[in-house]
Write a protein that holds these residues in place. Sequence first.
Motif, PDB file in Angstrom:
ATOM      1  N   ASN A  61       0.823  -1.212   0.000  1.00  0.00           N
ATOM      2  CA  ASN A  61       0.000   0.000   0.000  1.00  0.00           C
ATOM      3  C   ASN A  61       0.857   1.262   0.000  1.00  0.00           C
ATOM      4  O   ASN A  61       0.452   2.287  -0.546  1.00  0.00           O
ATOM      5  CB  ASN A  61      -0.932   0.004   1.217  1.00  0.00           C
ATOM      6  CG  ASN A  61      -2.001  -1.071   1.100  1.00  0.00           C
ATOM      7  OD1 ASN A  61      -2.363  -1.467  -0.009  1.00  0.00           O
ATOM      8  ND2 ASN A  61      -2.482  -1.573   2.228  1.00  0.00           N
ATOM      9  N   TYR A 112       1.677   3.460  -3.161  1.00  0.00           N
ATOM     10  CA  TYR A 112       0.693   4.355  -3.788  1.00  0.00           C
ATOM     11  C   TYR A 112       0.243   5.431  -2.798  1.00  0.00           C
ATOM     12  O   TYR A 112       0.303   5.231  -1.584  1.00  0.00           O
ATOM     13  CB  TYR A 112      -0.533   3.549  -4.244  1.00  0.00           C
ATOM     14  CG  TYR A 112      -0.192   2.300  -5.016  1.00  0.00           C
ATOM     15  CD1 TYR A 112      -0.016   2.339  -6.395  1.00  0.00           C
ATOM     16  CD2 TYR A 112      -0.035   1.085  -4.359  1.00  0.00           C
ATOM     17  CE1 TYR A 112       0.298   1.190  -7.104  1.00  0.00           C
ATOM     18  CE2 TYR A 112       0.286  -0.078  -5.063  1.00  0.00           C
ATOM     19  CZ  TYR A 112       0.450  -0.015  -6.436  1.00  0.00           C
ATOM     20  OH  TYR A 112       0.766  -1.145  -7.126  1.00  0.00           O
ATOM     21  N   PRO A 116       7.665   3.864 -11.725  1.00  0.00           N
ATOM     22  CA  PRO A 116       8.649   2.836 -12.071  1.00  0.00           C
ATOM     23  C   PRO A 116       9.774   3.442 -12.917  1.00  0.00           C
ATOM     24  O   PRO A 116       9.524   4.290 -13.763  1.00  0.00           O
ATOM     25  CB  PRO A 116       7.850   1.833 -12.896  1.00  0.00           C
ATOM     26  CG  PRO A 116       6.428   2.049 -12.502  1.00  0.00           C
ATOM     27  CD  PRO A 116       6.313   3.493 -12.127  1.00  0.00           C
ATOM     28  N   TRP A 166      -3.768 -15.434  -5.737  1.00  0.00           N
ATOM     29  CA  TRP A 166      -3.553 -14.175  -6.471  1.00  0.00           C
ATOM     30  C   TRP A 166      -2.934 -13.129  -5.562  1.00  0.00           C
ATOM     31  O   TRP A 166      -2.037 -12.385  -5.957  1.00  0.00           O
ATOM     32  CB  TRP A 166      -4.851 -13.597  -7.056  1.00  0.00           C
ATOM     33  CG  TRP A 166      -5.723 -14.543  -7.811  1.00  0.00           C
ATOM     34  CD1 TRP A 166      -7.081 -14.643  -7.725  1.00  0.00           C
ATOM     35  CD2 TRP A 166      -5.326 -15.530  -8.784  1.00  0.00           C
ATOM     36  NE1 TRP A 166      -7.536 -15.632  -8.568  1.00  0.00           N
ATOM     37  CE2 TRP A 166      -6.501 -16.187  -9.220  1.00  0.00           C
ATOM     38  CE3 TRP A 166      -4.106 -15.927  -9.283  1.00  0.00           C
ATOM     39  CZ2 TRP A 166      -6.475 -17.218 -10.156  1.00  0.00           C
ATOM     40  CZ3 TRP A 166      -4.074 -16.964 -10.216  1.00  0.00           C
ATOM     41  CH2 TRP A 166      -5.240 -17.584 -10.642  1.00  0.00           C
ATOM     42  N   LEU A 170       0.727 -14.024  -4.940  1.00  0.00           N
ATOM     43  CA  LEU A 170       1.529 -13.835  -6.144  1.00  0.00           C
ATOM     44  C   LEU A 170       1.742 -12.354  -6.423  1.00  0.00           C
ATOM     45  O   LEU A 170       2.827 -11.931  -6.810  1.00  0.00           O
ATOM     46  CB  LEU A 170       0.850 -14.506  -7.349  1.00  0.00           C
ATOM     47  CG  LEU A 170       0.950 -16.021  -7.411  1.00  0.00           C
ATOM     48  CD1 LEU A 170       0.068 -16.564  -8.533  1.00  0.00           C
ATOM     49  CD2 LEU A 170       2.397 -16.464  -7.617  1.00  0.00           C
ATOM     50  N   HIS A 171       0.687 -11.583  -6.220  1.00  0.00           N
ATOM     51  CA  HIS A 171       0.813 -10.149  -6.460  1.00  0.00           C
ATOM     52  C   HIS A 171       1.844  -9.536  -5.506  1.00  0.00           C
ATOM     53  O   HIS A 171       2.708  -8.771  -5.915  1.00  0.00           O
ATOM     54  CB  HIS A 171      -0.542  -9.464  -6.299  1.00  0.00           C
ATOM     55  CG  HIS A 171      -0.511  -8.002  -6.604  1.00  0.00           C
ATOM     56  ND1 HIS A 171       0.036  -7.502  -7.766  1.00  0.00           N
ATOM     57  CD2 HIS A 171      -0.930  -6.917  -5.895  1.00  0.00           C
ATOM     58  CE1 HIS A 171      -0.063  -6.170  -7.758  1.00  0.00           C
ATOM     59  NE2 HIS A 171      -0.637  -5.803  -6.634  1.00  0.00           N
ATOM     60  N   ARG A 209       5.289 -10.724  -6.692  1.00  0.00           N
ATOM     61  CA  ARG A 209       5.723 -10.078  -7.935  1.00  0.00           C
ATOM     62  C   ARG A 209       6.104  -8.624  -7.694  1.00  0.00           C
ATOM     63  O   ARG A 209       7.072  -8.117  -8.262  1.00  0.00           O
ATOM     64  CB  ARG A 209       4.590 -10.097  -8.964  1.00  0.00           C
ATOM     65  CG  ARG A 209       4.351 -11.429  -9.631  1.00  0.00           C
ATOM     66  CD  ARG A 209       3.292 -11.250 -10.718  1.00  0.00           C
ATOM     67  NE  ARG A 209       2.597 -12.483 -11.039  1.00  0.00           N
ATOM     68  CZ  ARG A 209       3.110 -13.451 -11.764  1.00  0.00           C
ATOM     69  NH1 ARG A 209       4.304 -13.342 -12.228  1.00  0.00           N
ATOM     70  NH2 ARG A 209       2.409 -14.546 -12.008  1.00  0.00           N
ATOM     71  N   MET A 210       5.293  -7.933  -6.874  1.00  0.00           N
ATOM     72  CA  MET A 210       5.563  -6.518  -6.624  1.00  0.00           C
ATOM     73  C   MET A 210       6.890  -6.333  -5.899  1.00  0.00           C
ATOM     74  O   MET A 210       7.638  -5.404  -6.179  1.00  0.00           O
ATOM     75  CB  MET A 210       4.423  -5.894  -5.802  1.00  0.00           C
ATOM     76  CG  MET A 210       3.111  -5.753  -6.557  1.00  0.00           C
ATOM     77  SD  MET A 210       3.256  -4.838  -8.100  1.00  0.00           S
ATOM     78  CE  MET A 210       3.309  -3.143  -7.491  1.00  0.00           C
ATOM     79  N   LEU A 239       9.458  -8.444  -6.003  1.00  0.00           N
ATOM     80  CA  LEU A 239      10.532  -8.769  -6.943  1.00  0.00           C
ATOM     81  C   LEU A 239      10.752  -7.598  -7.914  1.00  0.00           C
ATOM     82  O   LEU A 239      11.883  -7.166  -8.154  1.00  0.00           O
ATOM     83  CB  LEU A 239      10.163 -10.046  -7.719  1.00  0.00           C
ATOM     84  CG  LEU A 239      11.148 -10.519  -8.780  1.00  0.00           C
ATOM     85  CD1 LEU A 239      12.491 -10.867  -8.149  1.00  0.00           C
ATOM     86  CD2 LEU A 239      10.598 -11.748  -9.519  1.00  0.00           C
ATOM     87  N   TRP A 240       9.655  -7.089  -8.434  1.00  0.00           N
ATOM     88  CA  TRP A 240       9.740  -5.977  -9.383  1.00  0.00           C
ATOM     89  C   TRP A 240      10.385  -4.757  -8.728  1.00  0.00           C
ATOM     90  O   TRP A 240      11.278  -4.121  -9.287  1.00  0.00           O
ATOM     91  CB  TRP A 240       8.340  -5.639  -9.893  1.00  0.00           C
ATOM     92  CG  TRP A 240       8.283  -4.293 -10.529  1.00  0.00           C
ATOM     93  CD1 TRP A 240       8.695  -3.971 -11.792  1.00  0.00           C
ATOM     94  CD2 TRP A 240       7.866  -3.071  -9.916  1.00  0.00           C
ATOM     95  NE1 TRP A 240       8.546  -2.623 -12.000  1.00  0.00           N
ATOM     96  CE2 TRP A 240       8.041  -2.045 -10.860  1.00  0.00           C
ATOM     97  CE3 TRP A 240       7.352  -2.755  -8.657  1.00  0.00           C
ATOM     98  CZ2 TRP A 240       7.722  -0.724 -10.586  1.00  0.00           C
ATOM     99  CZ3 TRP A 240       7.030  -1.432  -8.389  1.00  0.00           C
ATOM    100  CH2 TRP A 240       7.217  -0.435  -9.350  1.00  0.00           C
ATOM    101  N   LEU A 266      14.108  -5.109  -8.195  1.00  0.00           N
ATOM    102  CA  LEU A 266      14.844  -4.939  -9.449  1.00  0.00           C
ATOM    103  C   LEU A 266      14.856  -3.476  -9.882  1.00  0.00           C
ATOM    104  O   LEU A 266      15.857  -2.959 -10.352  1.00  0.00           O
ATOM    105  CB  LEU A 266      14.217  -5.799 -10.547  1.00  0.00           C
ATOM    106  CG  LEU A 266      14.606  -7.269 -10.497  1.00  0.00           C
ATOM    107  CD1 LEU A 266      13.648  -8.107 -11.327  1.00  0.00           C
ATOM    108  CD2 LEU A 266      16.034  -7.457 -11.006  1.00  0.00           C
ATOM    109  N   ASP A 267      13.718  -2.836  -9.707  1.00  0.00           N
ATOM    110  CA  ASP A 267      13.601  -1.441 -10.098  1.00  0.00           C
ATOM    111  C   ASP A 267      14.580  -0.581  -9.292  1.00  0.00           C
ATOM    112  O   ASP A 267      15.249   0.291  -9.838  1.00  0.00           O
ATOM    113  CB  ASP A 267      12.159  -0.972  -9.862  1.00  0.00           C
ATOM    114  CG  ASP A 267      11.852   0.312 -10.596  1.00  0.00           C
ATOM    115  OD1 ASP A 267      12.275   0.432 -11.763  1.00  0.00           O
ATOM    116  OD2 ASP A 267      11.195   1.194 -10.011  1.00  0.00           O
TER     117      ASP A 267
END
Lengths: 200, 89
Positions: free
Chosen positions: A99, A102, A112, A172, A175-176, A179-180, A182-183, A186-187
């Motif tokens: 949260n 955002y 990003p 879901w 996973l979300h 993924r967030m 991990l992303w 990396l970002d």
Amino acid sequence: MTDGERPPPVPADPARWLDDHGDYLYRFALARVGDHTAAEDLVQETLLAALRSADRFGGRARERTWLTSILKNKLIDRFRRQGRLPALGEVGTADDWLNGLYDGNGHWKAAPGRWGSDPAELLQRREFWDAFERCLAALPERLRGVLSQRLLDDVPAQEVCRKFGISAPNLWTLLHRARMRLWHCLDRQGVGPLPGGGKS
Amino acid sequence: MTACKRASELISRSLDQPLNWRERLALAFHLCVCGVCRRFRRQMHLLQRAGRAAGGSESTGGDDAVTLGDEARERIRRTLSDQARGDAG
């Protein structure tokens, strides 16, 4: 095969399995548990299990494929054993970290970064893969467990739900979150040519 | 109006499950007006590709340099040979 029922006699040779496939199994496990000791233990458990079931193998599949499938089961056992996964008490609660990406209106607080315009080029870069492995390893284990099933091993979602004993909505959610993270990792590591680029 | 937060959830889920038509429409509208989320979506798809490549490749991440340590290898070798002997005896 015209050879009839009899599988070719393949003598169990665990020492050779270790030589031929030990490093591969270790890397496979390490990418999914993110912990050296745990990965070593998994290799050992896998080869021990292989030794016990060698008579059922019968040389039908590729040896490495066979060993990897045993390892995959060991990984699932491990994720389950962690106990943290099946309970998933956290799924119902808010993910403050997520949260926090955002603002109150649901818009990105920080946009990003730019990763470069050529994905194929990025995927050939050593630094990208180093960061990818580091970021995967940095995930909390329960998240890495479900994510590696979907992202790395392409296990159908329904099957992941069944293996981990969770509902689809919970999957879901997990996973979300995974993924967030991990992303985001990396970002932040600046995988593109213009790390941290873009308006904030 | 779909916000970026909702859009990222939908992008993420679309990697695992087809979205329903309402969700697809909401996402498509949002992506029309939000370049940041378009970029985010490209990056998520890239991660997906990277994951498949890593999972499918022999080296799982492209690093052949990662190997079992000598100590661990020796320990496993001993355990295996003990086990093999135990089975035979």
